[in-house]
Scaffold this motif. Structure first.
Motif, PDB file in Angstrom:
ATOM      1  N   PRO A  47       8.486  -1.156  -0.324  1.00  0.00           N
ATOM      2  CA  PRO A  47       7.792  -1.693  -1.638  1.00  0.00           C
ATOM      3  C   PRO A  47       6.656  -2.653  -1.346  1.00  0.00           C
ATOM      4  N   PHE A  48       6.037  -2.818   0.065  1.00  0.00           N
ATOM      5  CA  PHE A  48       5.060  -3.638   0.157  1.00  0.00           C
ATOM      6  C   PHE A  48       3.642  -2.645  -0.167  1.00  0.00           C
ATOM      7  N   ALA A  49       3.777  -1.588  -0.194  1.00  0.00           N
ATOM      8  CA  ALA A  49       2.358  -0.789  -0.651  1.00  0.00           C
ATOM      9  C   ALA A  49       2.161  -0.878  -2.073  1.00  0.00           C
ATOM     10  N   ASP A  50       1.256  -0.282  -2.524  1.00  0.00           N
ATOM     11  CA  ASP A  50       0.799  -0.444  -3.951  1.00  0.00           C
ATOM     12  C   ASP A  50       0.959   0.830  -4.667  1.00  0.00           C
ATOM     13  N   ALA A  51       1.203   2.079  -4.135  1.00  0.00           N
ATOM     14  CA  ALA A  51       1.450   3.381  -5.138  1.00  0.00           C
ATOM     15  C   ALA A  51       2.139   4.243  -3.985  1.00  0.00           C
ATOM     16  N   LEU A  52       2.606   5.117  -4.759  1.00  0.00           N
ATOM     17  CA  LEU A  52       3.427   6.315  -3.986  1.00  0.00           C
ATOM     18  C   LEU A  52       3.114   7.571  -4.606  1.00  0.00           C
ATOM     19  N   PRO A  60      -6.498  -0.764  -1.482  1.00  0.00           N
ATOM     20  CA  PRO A  60      -5.007  -0.198  -1.994  1.00  0.00           C
ATOM     21  C   PRO A  60      -4.385   0.713  -0.936  1.00  0.00           C
ATOM     22  N   ILE A  61      -3.024   0.521  -0.770  1.00  0.00           N
ATOM     23  CA  ILE A  61      -2.268   1.320   0.304  1.00  0.00           C
ATOM     24  C   ILE A  61      -1.286   2.120  -0.524  1.00  0.00           C
ATOM     25  N   ILE A  62      -1.568   3.685  -0.422  1.00  0.00           N
ATOM     26  CA  ILE A  62      -0.771   4.546  -0.958  1.00  0.00           C
ATOM     27  C   ILE A  62       0.265   5.352  -0.039  1.00  0.00           C
ATOM     28  N   LEU A  63       1.268   5.080  -0.314  1.00  0.00           N
ATOM     29  CA  LEU A  63       2.320   6.031   0.506  1.00  0.00           C
ATOM     30  C   LEU A  63       2.133   7.381   0.251  1.00  0.00           C
ATOM     31  N   ILE A 119      -1.104  -4.258   7.070  1.00  0.00           N
ATOM     32  CA  ILE A 119      -2.320  -3.824   6.450  1.00  0.00           C
ATOM     33  C   ILE A 119      -2.482  -4.673   5.423  1.00  0.00           C
ATOM     34  N   LYS A 120      -1.387  -4.855   4.596  1.00  0.00           N
ATOM     35  CA  LYS A 120      -1.656  -5.681   3.465  1.00  0.00           C
ATOM     36  C   LYS A 120      -2.187  -7.064   3.790  1.00  0.00           C
TER      37      LYS A 120
END
Ligand code: 1GP
Length: 252
Positions: A88-93, A75-78, A68-69
């Protein structure tokens, strides 16, 4: 900037702008499907991509997030159902605590176990009071977490749970009827909860059409999450996002 995604959410709330998140369950996509969904999301101007599921059984989370990145800037939010769903490849959790349940493990236990790994991930961490609302059928979340959802018509319980979460210092409240819920959360409950808290309110679970997206946003939801309906009919996505953004325009 530190906590950039959360600050953007607060800023949007202040200026009455609503956001839409498409939920991607890493168990339900392959490479081609991920590409299609990302392409649709970019075209439809989706604000966030949530990645996660209550029971991720494959080990392709990192791979899906990286793909996706590579393809977009959304922005990718887990949205993790289990502590192992950290990439760790996402932006936020969303650091979820199941505050509608009374299962200590989901309130704090799993957080203790995963704290070191979560911190090490370098992700932006957003503490989230997660409130499960009865969606008309037992969901994977309620089964897995051994927790009773808030009855669908008990607006006061939902409100007091959200207020308690806010006063405990949570940054977000997520009211969820669970993925694929038969009945989405009633507009009246959203209105009641939204009027009693100041932090951003996320709403999801069983939302099937653009009209419900619109009504939820009008009722005070700041961020609407949809997964299943788009999985079944991808053409709904653009209509849903524009229904949501039409509320932002009206309210300004
Ligand atoms: C589930 O809120 C999300 O936790 C989305 O639900 O898949 O039913 O849209 P749906």
């Amino acid at each position: 900037m530190k906590d950039a995604i959360y600050h953007a959410l607060l800023q949007k709330k202040r200026t009455r702008r609503k956001s839409f998140a498409l939920l991607i369950d890493p168990d339900k996509v392959d490479e081609a499907r991920t590409d299609t969904l990302v392409e649709l999301a970019v075209k439809a101007r989706v604000d966030y991509l949530f990645v996660g599921g209550s029971l991720v059984v494959t080990d392709q989370l990192d791979q899906v997030v990286k793909q996706i990145k590579d393809r977009c800037k959304i922005p990718i939010i887990l949205f993790p159902g289990t502590p192992s769903q950290v990439s760790p490849f996402a932006d936020a959790l969303l650091y979820l605590s199941l505050i509608s349940g009374r299962n200590a493990d989901l309130l704090i236990g799993q957080h203790v176990v995963s704290a070191a790994a979560v911190r090490k991930s370098g992700l932006e961490i957003m503490s989230t009071g997660y409130i499960l609302i009865d969606g008309g059928a037992p969901t994977t979340v309620s089964y897995i977490t051994h927790s009773l959802p808030v009855p669908a018509d008990k607006n006061e319980i939902a409100l007091c749970t959200a207020m308690a979460g806010e006063m405990l210092g949570m940054k977000l409240i997520y009211m969820d009827a669970g993925s694929g819920a038969r009945k989405p959360i009633a507009t009246e409950m959203i209105e009641r909860v939204a009027s009693g808290i100041e932090i951003p309110l996320i709403v999801g679970g069983g939302i099937q059409d653009p009209e419900k997206v619109y009504l939820n946003a009008r009722a005070g939801a700041d961020l609407i999450v949809v997964g299943n309906a788009v999985e079944k009919n991808a053409s709904l996505l653009a209509e849903m996002v524009s229904a949501l953004h039409s509320v932002s325009v009206q309210e300004r």
